[in-house]
Design a protein around this motif. Structure first.
Motif, PDB file in Angstrom:
ATOM      1  N   HIS A 203     -77.741  -9.309 -14.206  1.00 57.28           N
ATOM      2  CA  HIS A 203     -77.182  -8.785 -15.449  1.00 57.28           C
ATOM      3  C   HIS A 203     -77.037  -9.920 -16.461  1.00 57.28           C
ATOM      4  O   HIS A 203     -76.485 -10.983 -16.140  1.00 57.28           O
ATOM      5  CB  HIS A 203     -75.830  -8.130 -15.190  1.00 57.28           C
ATOM      6  CG  HIS A 203     -75.932  -6.877 -14.382  1.00 57.28           C
ATOM      7  ND1 HIS A 203     -74.867  -6.339 -13.700  1.00 57.28           N
ATOM      8  CD2 HIS A 203     -76.977  -6.048 -14.138  1.00 57.28           C
ATOM      9  CE1 HIS A 203     -75.245  -5.237 -13.078  1.00 57.28           C
ATOM     10  NE2 HIS A 203     -76.532  -5.048 -13.325  1.00 57.28           N
ATOM     11  N   LEU A 204     -77.524  -9.676 -17.655  1.00 59.38           N
ATOM     12  CA  LEU A 204     -77.541 -10.709 -18.690  1.00 59.38           C
ATOM     13  C   LEU A 204     -76.652 -10.332 -19.867  1.00 59.38           C
ATOM     14  O   LEU A 204     -76.578  -9.159 -20.250  1.00 59.38           O
ATOM     15  CB  LEU A 204     -78.962 -10.934 -19.204  1.00 59.38           C
ATOM     16  CG  LEU A 204     -80.016 -11.385 -18.186  1.00 59.38           C
ATOM     17  CD1 LEU A 204     -81.384 -11.450 -18.852  1.00 59.38           C
ATOM     18  CD2 LEU A 204     -79.642 -12.735 -17.593  1.00 59.38           C
ATOM     19  N   ARG A 205     -76.026 -11.343 -20.450  1.00 59.51           N
ATOM     20  CA  ARG A 205     -75.349 -11.179 -21.739  1.00 59.51           C
ATOM     21  C   ARG A 205     -76.154 -11.935 -22.784  1.00 59.51           C
ATOM     22  O   ARG A 205     -76.419 -13.134 -22.636  1.00 59.51           O
ATOM     23  CB  ARG A 205     -73.918 -11.722 -21.711  1.00 59.51           C
ATOM     24  CG  ARG A 205     -73.218 -11.621 -23.081  1.00 59.51           C
ATOM     25  CD  ARG A 205     -71.839 -12.241 -23.087  1.00 59.51           C
ATOM     26  NE  ARG A 205     -70.911 -11.452 -22.299  1.00 59.51           N
ATOM     27  CZ  ARG A 205     -70.391 -11.815 -21.146  1.00 59.51           C
ATOM     28  NH1 ARG A 205     -70.738 -12.991 -20.616  1.00 59.51           N
ATOM     29  NH2 ARG A 205     -69.541 -11.046 -20.501  1.00 59.51           N
ATOM     30  N   LEU A 206     -76.582 -11.228 -23.807  1.00 60.76           N
ATOM     31  CA  LEU A 206     -77.291 -11.853 -24.916  1.00 60.76           C
ATOM     32  C   LEU A 206     -76.327 -12.021 -26.082  1.00 60.76           C
ATOM     33  O   LEU A 206     -75.630 -11.071 -26.461  1.00 60.76           O
ATOM     34  CB  LEU A 206     -78.480 -11.010 -25.350  1.00 60.76           C
ATOM     35  CG  LEU A 206     -79.528 -10.663 -24.283  1.00 60.76           C
ATOM     36  CD1 LEU A 206     -80.703  -9.945 -24.910  1.00 60.76           C
ATOM     37  CD2 LEU A 206     -79.991 -11.915 -23.549  1.00 60.76           C
ATOM     38  N   THR A 207     -76.296 -13.211 -26.651  1.00 55.37           N
ATOM     39  CA  THR A 207     -75.451 -13.477 -27.813  1.00 55.37           C
ATOM     40  C   THR A 207     -76.331 -13.933 -28.962  1.00 55.37           C
ATOM     41  O   THR A 207     -77.043 -14.943 -28.844  1.00 55.37           O
ATOM     42  CB  THR A 207     -74.397 -14.553 -27.508  1.00 55.37           C
ATOM     43  OG1 THR A 207     -73.598 -14.130 -26.403  1.00 55.37           O
ATOM     44  CG2 THR A 207     -73.502 -14.787 -28.720  1.00 55.37           C
ATOM     45  N   ALA A 208     -76.307 -13.158 -30.025  1.00 50.88           N
ATOM     46  CA  ALA A 208     -77.054 -13.507 -31.233  1.00 50.88           C
ATOM     47  C   ALA A 208     -76.097 -14.114 -32.253  1.00 50.88           C
ATOM     48  O   ALA A 208     -75.025 -13.566 -32.499  1.00 50.88           O
ATOM     49  CB  ALA A 208     -77.727 -12.272 -31.813  1.00 50.88           C
ATOM     50  N   THR A 230     -84.303  -8.375 -30.433  1.00 48.87           N
ATOM     51  CA  THR A 230     -84.511  -8.907 -29.085  1.00 48.87           C
ATOM     52  C   THR A 230     -84.380  -7.811 -28.033  1.00 48.87           C
ATOM     53  O   THR A 230     -85.181  -7.729 -27.087  1.00 48.87           O
ATOM     54  CB  THR A 230     -83.521 -10.041 -28.794  1.00 48.87           C
ATOM     55  OG1 THR A 230     -83.823 -11.152 -29.648  1.00 48.87           O
ATOM     56  CG2 THR A 230     -83.609 -10.488 -27.341  1.00 48.87           C
ATOM     57  N   LEU A 231     -83.363  -6.974 -28.170  1.00 48.00           N
ATOM     58  CA  LEU A 231     -83.178  -5.889 -27.208  1.00 48.00           C
ATOM     59  C   LEU A 231     -84.365  -4.937 -27.226  1.00 48.00           C
ATOM     60  O   LEU A 231     -84.805  -4.457 -26.174  1.00 48.00           O
ATOM     61  CB  LEU A 231     -81.883  -5.136 -27.505  1.00 48.00           C
ATOM     62  CG  LEU A 231     -80.584  -5.912 -27.264  1.00 48.00           C
ATOM     63  CD1 LEU A 231     -79.387  -5.069 -27.676  1.00 48.00           C
ATOM     64  CD2 LEU A 231     -80.456  -6.336 -25.807  1.00 48.00           C
ATOM     65  N   LEU A 331     -86.775 -13.737 -26.366  1.00 44.88           N
ATOM     66  CA  LEU A 331     -85.561 -13.920 -27.167  1.00 44.88           C
ATOM     67  C   LEU A 331     -85.927 -14.314 -28.596  1.00 44.88           C
ATOM     68  O   LEU A 331     -86.741 -15.199 -28.822  1.00 44.88           O
ATOM     69  CB  LEU A 331     -84.677 -15.008 -26.552  1.00 44.88           C
ATOM     70  CG  LEU A 331     -84.115 -14.767 -25.143  1.00 44.88           C
ATOM     71  CD1 LEU A 331     -83.265 -15.952 -24.718  1.00 44.88           C
ATOM     72  CD2 LEU A 331     -83.290 -13.490 -25.103  1.00 44.88           C
ATOM     73  N   GLY A 332     -85.306 -13.647 -29.545  1.00 42.18           N
ATOM     74  CA  GLY A 332     -85.543 -13.965 -30.938  1.00 42.18           C
ATOM     75  C   GLY A 332     -84.769 -15.195 -31.369  1.00 42.18           C
ATOM     76  O   GLY A 332     -83.987 -15.767 -30.607  1.00 42.18           O
ATOM     77  N   PRO A 333     -84.947 -15.623 -32.617  1.00 43.48           N
ATOM     78  CA  PRO A 333     -84.236 -16.800 -33.128  1.00 43.48           C
ATOM     79  C   PRO A 333     -82.723 -16.565 -33.125  1.00 43.48           C
ATOM     80  O   PRO A 333     -82.250 -15.482 -33.454  1.00 43.48           O
ATOM     81  CB  PRO A 333     -84.769 -16.938 -34.559  1.00 43.48           C
ATOM     82  CG  PRO A 333     -85.301 -15.589 -34.909  1.00 43.48           C
ATOM     83  CD  PRO A 333     -85.817 -15.013 -33.634  1.00 43.48           C
TER      84      PRO A 333
END
Length: 436
Positions: A203-208, A230-231, A331-333
């Motif tokens: 399970h990942l947490r993505l923080t933009a 990104t999602l 992953l985006g910028p």
């Protein structure tokens, strides 16, 4: 067994304990259910230990001596907690254990107080008939499987690994149940999938991160947009086919039994030809990255400086590094990732004496059973026990009538288990635990 009715009563009594686990440590607790389990075991002459990892988060561990102590022990493990149930959605009270239409209804009926009841029934019958298993049985009835196992299996294996000394194989959810399909010529076939592997959980947490500002103004560093882009890239990515031994064997053996062409260079086409059997494999021929939760902002006219999302990522054995490299490439910028949960994939031998013993126990009760290995798409407490060197199998035998929505009922509304299915499962389990 001398009195298979016991398993129905035991399952009903277990269901009536509200052991709801809402996650993140919010739980009714397993204490009363654990005390009941320990009482049944003690009544069968088996010494049982209750170990609490936190107040009311109770686990039960016991060892049933076998006739030949030189043989490796078998671990039989199940969980006592259940997911929440909204009574307003149900036909019956979720914790009433009502008998209706040939089924026992209630939360946990198929996930997995049915299996716990079968184990208790077999052990009680052993005591009543003066029989002993061929090898030692280590029984574990654990807390917290419906969250991350931090109060249950993982806590036990971290703090008390000595309790599982000598165990080389284990059985638990989810496998050994009837799965009705049709062969190419229309002939009915009863598959019994036995879990020999399960995908890993990452399970990942993505923080933009971006530039906060007024919602009416142009902003090329909008954290919400960065996260959404990104999602979308992760959700749309077509992960390559990877055939693990369990999935390869499932496709080949099921295809042969159903009389359909199996082309391992065209797995999608093969799945299409397998028809109703395909759902047992379609989620495990690839890795998956599924966005599930989003959080951003506090006011509609304010662009937030950051946004977060959670991604349910499932990983096939041996593919972890390649998957993470691809995730990083998508992953985006301004977007970073971190693990919320990481539990490696689990694999046991597809061809082994244990698999043969499980197949034999099933065929003894259903001579037309077609027993096949398969890979579970989700995760179980096997992830806690496998690092101890234990080969973990999904084997919780259950007979199901054609059309019974078994796979939809786990965690679903109106969860129920056929009474005759419970009795069948107890007989199969008795054969396996006594003779293997």
């Amino acid at each position: 067994m001398s009195d298979s009715r016991d398993v129905v009563d035991l399952c009903a009594r277990l269901i009536r304990f509200d052991t709801t686990n809402r996650g993140n440590g919010d739980s009714e607790g397993e204490r009363e259910a654990a005390e009941f389990v320990a009482g049944v075991l003690e009544g069968a002459g088996v010494e049982a230990r209750i170990l609490e990892s936190a107040p009311r988060r109770a686990n039960v561990v016991a060892r049933v001596p076998g006739e030949d102590p030189s043989l490796p022990a078998l671990l039989v493990q199940g969980h006592l907690d259940v997911v929440p149930a909204d009574a307003s959605d149900w036909t019956v009270d979720p914790f009433s254990a009502e008998l209706r239409d040939g089924c026992l209804w209630g939360r946990g009926a198929v996930d997995m107080k049915d299996f716990c009841a079968m184990v208790l029934s077999v052990v009680s019958d052993l005591a009543a008939t003066g029989r002993r298993p061929r090898r030692d049985l280590v029984l574990a009835f654990v807390a917290d499987e419906e969250d991350q196992g931090a109060y249950g299996a993982h806590w036990l294996t971290d703090r008390h690994p000595e309790l599982f000394e000598g165990c080389t194989a284990a059985i638990s959810e989810s496998g050994g149940y009837t799965y009705h399909v049709r062969a190419a010529d229309g002939r009915p076939v009863r598959l019994y999938p036995v879990g020999t592997a399960e995908r890993g959980t990452a399970h990942l947490r993505l923080t933009a991160r971006g530039r906060a500002g007024h919602g009416s103004r142009r902003n090329d560093e909008n954290a919400v947009v960065r996260l959404v882009d990104t999602l979308h890239a992760l959700a749309a990515h077509r992960w390559p086919v990877v055939l693990t031994p369990a999935v390869r064997a499932f496709l080949q053996r099921t295809g042969e039994e159903l009389g359909v062409e199996v082309d391992l260079d065209d797995v999608d086409g093969t799945l299409a030809r397998l028809g109703a059997a395909a759902p047992l494999a379609e989620s495990t021929v690839r890795n998956s990255t599924t966005p599930t939760m989003l959080q951003a902002g506090y006011k509609v006219n304010v662009i937030p400086g950051d946004a977060t999302g959670l991604v349910d990522t499932r990983v096939l054995p041996g593919t972890e590094q390649a998957l993470l490299e691809q995730v990083d490439a998508l992953l985006g910028p301004g977007v970073e990732r971190e693990f919320v949960t990481y539990q490696p994939a689990v694999q046991a031998p597809v061809d082994s004496p244990w698999f043969d013993a499980m197949a034999g126990a099933l065929r003894a009760e259903d001579p037309e059973a077609v027993v096949v290995p398969y890979c579970m798409g989700g995760g179980t407490d096997a992830k806690a026990f496998a690092p101890l060197g234990i080969d973990c199998f999904g084997f919780a035998p259950l007979w199901l009538p054609e059309g019974f929505p078994y796979r939809a009922l786990a965690h679903g509304v109106d969860e129920r288990v056929p009474v005759e299915g419970l009795r069948f499962g107890a007989r199969v389990l008795d054969r396996l635990l006594v003779s293997s």
